[in-house]
Design a protein around this motif. Structure first.
Motif, PDB file in Angstrom:
ATOM      1  N   TYR A  82      21.522 -35.778  -6.116  1.00  0.00           N
ATOM      2  CA  TYR A  82      20.974 -36.550  -7.231  1.00  0.00           C
ATOM      3  C   TYR A  82      19.839 -37.472  -6.793  1.00  0.00           C
ATOM      4  O   TYR A  82      18.875 -37.661  -7.525  1.00  0.00           O
ATOM      5  CB  TYR A  82      22.068 -37.359  -7.910  1.00  0.00           C
ATOM      6  N   SER A  83      19.954 -38.058  -5.604  1.00  0.00           N
ATOM      7  CA  SER A  83      18.907 -38.979  -5.155  1.00  0.00           C
ATOM      8  C   SER A  83      17.583 -38.250  -4.942  1.00  0.00           C
ATOM      9  O   SER A  83      16.521 -38.793  -5.243  1.00  0.00           O
ATOM     10  CB  SER A  83      19.330 -39.699  -3.873  1.00  0.00           C
ATOM     11  N   ARG A  84      17.628 -37.016  -4.470  1.00  0.00           N
ATOM     12  CA  ARG A  84      16.388 -36.253  -4.302  1.00  0.00           C
ATOM     13  C   ARG A  84      15.746 -35.952  -5.650  1.00  0.00           C
ATOM     14  O   ARG A  84      14.534 -36.057  -5.808  1.00  0.00           O
ATOM     15  CB  ARG A  84      16.652 -34.938  -3.560  1.00  0.00           C
ATOM     16  N   VAL A  85      16.569 -35.572  -6.616  1.00  0.00           N
ATOM     17  CA  VAL A  85      16.034 -35.280  -7.952  1.00  0.00           C
ATOM     18  C   VAL A  85      15.389 -36.537  -8.528  1.00  0.00           C
ATOM     19  O   VAL A  85      14.280 -36.485  -9.076  1.00  0.00           O
ATOM     20  CB  VAL A  85      17.141 -34.742  -8.885  1.00  0.00           C
ATOM     21  N   SER A  86      16.065 -37.676  -8.392  1.00  0.00           N
ATOM     22  CA  SER A  86      15.490 -38.941  -8.876  1.00  0.00           C
ATOM     23  C   SER A  86      14.174 -39.240  -8.177  1.00  0.00           C
ATOM     24  O   SER A  86      13.203 -39.653  -8.819  1.00  0.00           O
ATOM     25  CB  SER A  86      16.467 -40.098  -8.630  1.00  0.00           C
ATOM     26  N   ASP A  87      14.143 -39.049  -6.868  1.00  0.00           N
ATOM     27  CA  ASP A  87      12.904 -39.273  -6.119  1.00  0.00           C
ATOM     28  C   ASP A  87      11.786 -38.367  -6.619  1.00  0.00           C
ATOM     29  O   ASP A  87      10.652 -38.821  -6.820  1.00  0.00           O
ATOM     30  CB  ASP A  87      13.116 -39.014  -4.622  1.00  0.00           C
ATOM     31  N   PHE A  88      12.102 -37.094  -6.813  1.00  0.00           N
ATOM     32  CA  PHE A  88      11.076 -36.149  -7.289  1.00  0.00           C
ATOM     33  C   PHE A  88      10.519 -36.576  -8.647  1.00  0.00           C
ATOM     34  O   PHE A  88       9.315 -36.539  -8.880  1.00  0.00           O
ATOM     35  CB  PHE A  88      11.634 -34.728  -7.389  1.00  0.00           C
ATOM     36  N   ILE A  89      11.408 -36.991  -9.549  1.00  0.00           N
ATOM     37  CA  ILE A  89      10.968 -37.388 -10.886  1.00  0.00           C
ATOM     38  C   ILE A  89      10.111 -38.653 -10.814  1.00  0.00           C
ATOM     39  O   ILE A  89       9.070 -38.749 -11.476  1.00  0.00           O
ATOM     40  CB  ILE A  89      12.177 -37.556 -11.831  1.00  0.00           C
ATOM     41  N   CYS A  90      10.521 -39.623  -9.997  1.00  0.00           N
ATOM     42  CA  CYS A  90       9.727 -40.850  -9.838  1.00  0.00           C
ATOM     43  C   CYS A  90       8.365 -40.548  -9.221  1.00  0.00           C
ATOM     44  O   CYS A  90       7.336 -41.075  -9.668  1.00  0.00           O
ATOM     45  CB  CYS A  90      10.478 -41.867  -8.980  1.00  0.00           C
ATOM     46  N   LEU A 135       6.752 -37.711  -9.336  1.00  0.00           N
ATOM     47  CA  LEU A 135       5.975 -36.972 -10.323  1.00  0.00           C
ATOM     48  C   LEU A 135       5.392 -37.921 -11.369  1.00  0.00           C
ATOM     49  O   LEU A 135       4.210 -37.831 -11.727  1.00  0.00           O
ATOM     50  CB  LEU A 135       6.859 -35.910 -10.988  1.00  0.00           C
ATOM     51  N   HIS A 136       6.201 -38.861 -11.847  1.00  0.00           N
ATOM     52  CA  HIS A 136       5.729 -39.857 -12.814  1.00  0.00           C
ATOM     53  C   HIS A 136       4.592 -40.690 -12.210  1.00  0.00           C
ATOM     54  O   HIS A 136       3.567 -40.913 -12.871  1.00  0.00           O
ATOM     55  CB  HIS A 136       6.882 -40.765 -13.257  1.00  0.00           C
ATOM     56  N   ALA A 137       4.779 -41.140 -10.984  1.00  0.00           N
ATOM     57  CA  ALA A 137       3.737 -41.937 -10.319  1.00  0.00           C
ATOM     58  C   ALA A 137       2.448 -41.125 -10.177  1.00  0.00           C
ATOM     59  O   ALA A 137       1.349 -41.625 -10.454  1.00  0.00           O
ATOM     60  CB  ALA A 137       4.227 -42.412  -8.963  1.00  0.00           C
ATOM     61  N   HIS A 138       2.589 -39.899  -9.769  1.00  0.00           N
ATOM     62  CA  HIS A 138       1.411 -39.037  -9.601  1.00  0.00           C
ATOM     63  C   HIS A 138       0.683 -38.840 -10.933  1.00  0.00           C
ATOM     64  O   HIS A 138      -0.550 -38.974 -11.006  1.00  0.00           O
ATOM     65  CB  HIS A 138       1.828 -37.687  -9.020  1.00  0.00           C
ATOM     66  N   ASN A 139       1.448 -38.522 -11.970  1.00  0.00           N
ATOM     67  CA  ASN A 139       0.839 -38.270 -13.287  1.00  0.00           C
ATOM     68  C   ASN A 139       0.168 -39.507 -13.870  1.00  0.00           C
ATOM     69  O   ASN A 139      -0.744 -39.398 -14.690  1.00  0.00           O
ATOM     70  CB  ASN A 139       1.881 -37.731 -14.269  1.00  0.00           C
ATOM     71  N   ASN A 140       0.645 -40.675 -13.466  1.00  0.00           N
ATOM     72  CA  ASN A 140       0.076 -41.935 -13.986  1.00  0.00           C
ATOM     73  C   ASN A 140      -0.805 -42.652 -12.963  1.00  0.00           C
ATOM     74  O   ASN A 140      -1.120 -43.820 -13.137  1.00  0.00           O
ATOM     75  CB  ASN A 140       1.215 -42.850 -14.465  1.00  0.00           C
ATOM     76  N   ARG A 141      -1.157 -41.932 -11.911  1.00  0.00           N
ATOM     77  CA  ARG A 141      -2.049 -42.449 -10.860  1.00  0.00           C
ATOM     78  C   ARG A 141      -1.563 -43.788 -10.304  1.00  0.00           C
ATOM     79  O   ARG A 141      -2.335 -44.727 -10.148  1.00  0.00           O
ATOM     80  CB  ARG A 141      -3.477 -42.557 -11.372  1.00  0.00           C
ATOM     81  N   VAL A 166      16.716 -28.428 -14.230  1.00  0.00           N
ATOM     82  CA  VAL A 166      16.500 -29.662 -13.478  1.00  0.00           C
ATOM     83  C   VAL A 166      15.413 -29.455 -12.429  1.00  0.00           C
ATOM     84  O   VAL A 166      14.546 -30.312 -12.225  1.00  0.00           O
ATOM     85  CB  VAL A 166      17.804 -30.166 -12.831  1.00  0.00           C
ATOM     86  N   SER A 167      15.431 -28.311 -11.789  1.00  0.00           N
ATOM     87  CA  SER A 167      14.397 -27.995 -10.805  1.00  0.00           C
ATOM     88  C   SER A 167      13.019 -27.952 -11.462  1.00  0.00           C
ATOM     89  O   SER A 167      12.042 -28.481 -10.917  1.00  0.00           O
ATOM     90  CB  SER A 167      14.719 -26.652 -10.140  1.00  0.00           C
ATOM     91  N   ASP A 168      12.928 -27.342 -12.637  1.00  0.00           N
ATOM     92  CA  ASP A 168      11.650 -27.278 -13.357  1.00  0.00           C
ATOM     93  C   ASP A 168      11.150 -28.670 -13.738  1.00  0.00           C
ATOM     94  O   ASP A 168       9.981 -28.991 -13.555  1.00  0.00           O
ATOM     95  CB  ASP A 168      11.779 -26.425 -14.629  1.00  0.00           C
ATOM     96  N   VAL A 169      12.042 -29.498 -14.274  1.00  0.00           N
ATOM     97  CA  VAL A 169      11.649 -30.837 -14.719  1.00  0.00           C
ATOM     98  C   VAL A 169      11.245 -31.714 -13.541  1.00  0.00           C
ATOM     99  O   VAL A 169      10.247 -32.436 -13.599  1.00  0.00           O
ATOM    100  CB  VAL A 169      12.794 -31.503 -15.520  1.00  0.00           C
ATOM    101  N   SER A 170      12.008 -31.645 -12.464  1.00  0.00           N
ATOM    102  CA  SER A 170      11.752 -32.523 -11.312  1.00  0.00           C
ATOM    103  C   SER A 170      10.695 -31.975 -10.365  1.00  0.00           C
ATOM    104  O   SER A 170      10.212 -32.686  -9.498  1.00  0.00           O
ATOM    105  CB  SER A 170      13.044 -32.753 -10.534  1.00  0.00           C
ATOM    106  N   LYS A 171      10.353 -30.705 -10.544  1.00  0.00           N
ATOM    107  CA  LYS A 171       9.409 -30.011  -9.645  1.00  0.00           C
ATOM    108  C   LYS A 171       9.952 -29.950  -8.218  1.00  0.00           C
ATOM    109  O   LYS A 171       9.217 -29.813  -7.260  1.00  0.00           O
ATOM    110  CB  LYS A 171       8.023 -30.659  -9.648  1.00  0.00           C
ATOM    111  N   GLY A 172      11.275 -30.046  -8.085  1.00  0.00           N
ATOM    112  CA  GLY A 172      11.914 -29.941  -6.780  1.00  0.00           C
ATOM    113  C   GLY A 172      12.476 -28.550  -6.564  1.00  0.00           C
ATOM    114  O   GLY A 172      12.410 -27.685  -7.439  1.00  0.00           O
ATOM    115  N   ASN A 173      13.029 -28.343  -5.406  1.00  0.00           N
ATOM    116  CA  ASN A 173      13.669 -27.065  -5.093  1.00  0.00           C
ATOM    117  C   ASN A 173      15.017 -26.966  -5.796  1.00  0.00           C
ATOM    118  O   ASN A 173      15.710 -27.967  -5.965  1.00  0.00           O
ATOM    119  CB  ASN A 173      13.890 -26.937  -3.580  1.00  0.00           C
TER     120      ASN A 173
END
Length: 195
Positions: free
Chosen positions: A172-180, A182-188, A158-165
């Motif tokens: 769970y909310s932090r992991v969701s935030d990290f994934i969102c 990351l998605h926003a960053h990757n899609n500019r 989960v840490s690898d996928v979310s790029k979080g600690n």
């Protein structure tokens, strides 16, 4: 296993800190480590072993804080990840057990009854070998539960996928935030800042 015996608590704690530093851990984990590590750190501080407490961290930054949502304390050892297998197992389990003690979880997951030992009575009877054996069995059960449930593997993935600690996986909310993010960053995608 190698057993060490000490004449007093301060000598024991200093030896433990020295061992801890020598091992240079990246991750510290145990069943209910969120009790053990805050207790250990608070004990070091209460005995005025501030330097020893700080030296647990590779950057000399150690403290205990109240957890965000649970009625527990979290030990923070900067530079080292602390993962409580009890807390993580409980979140991953998906069903309520009568109790999440190591004894009950080992029985549920492995069909092994580790038995009950009254540590205080065994200590008073000077049955050190029995206590050491009881502790060794605990470690073996924790390893078997982790191997079966892949708790640490889950946290690392989960840490690898979310790029979080790794320590943020329990929130769970932090992991969701990290994934969102990351998605926003990757899609500019530009996101609004908090107001």
């Amino acid at each position: 296993f190698i057993n060490y015996f000490f004449n007093n608590e301060i000598s024991m704690l200093k030896a433990f800190v020295s061992f801890f530093r020598t091992m240079s851990f990246d991750i510290v984990t145990a069943w209910n480590v969120n009790f053990d590590m805050p207790y250990l750190i608070n004990r070091l501080f209460s005995l005025n072993l501030h330097q020893e407490a700080s030296s647990l961290s590779p950057v000399n930054n150690v403290f205990v804080k109240k957890s965000l949502k649970e009625d527990v304390q979290d030990a923070v050892i900067r530079g080292i990840v602390i993962i409580d297998l009890l807390r993580t197992y409980r979140r991953l389990n998906g069903k309520e057990l009568r109790s999440f003690t190591l004894r009950n979880v080992a029985m549920h997951e492995l069909g092994i009854d580790k038995g009950l030992v009254n540590v205080q009575k065994e200590w008073e009877k000077d049955k050190i070998d029995d206590l050491l054996e009881y502790n060794r069995k605990d470690v073996e059960l924790i390893v078997k539960i982790n191997e079966k449930k892949k708790i640490l593997e889950f946290v690392i993935s989960v840490s690898d996928v979310s790029k979080g600690n790794m320590e943020d996986v329990k929130y769970y909310s932090r992991v969701s935030d990290f994934i969102c993010l990351l998605h926003a960053h990757n899609n500019r995608i530009a996101l609004p800042t908090k107001v």
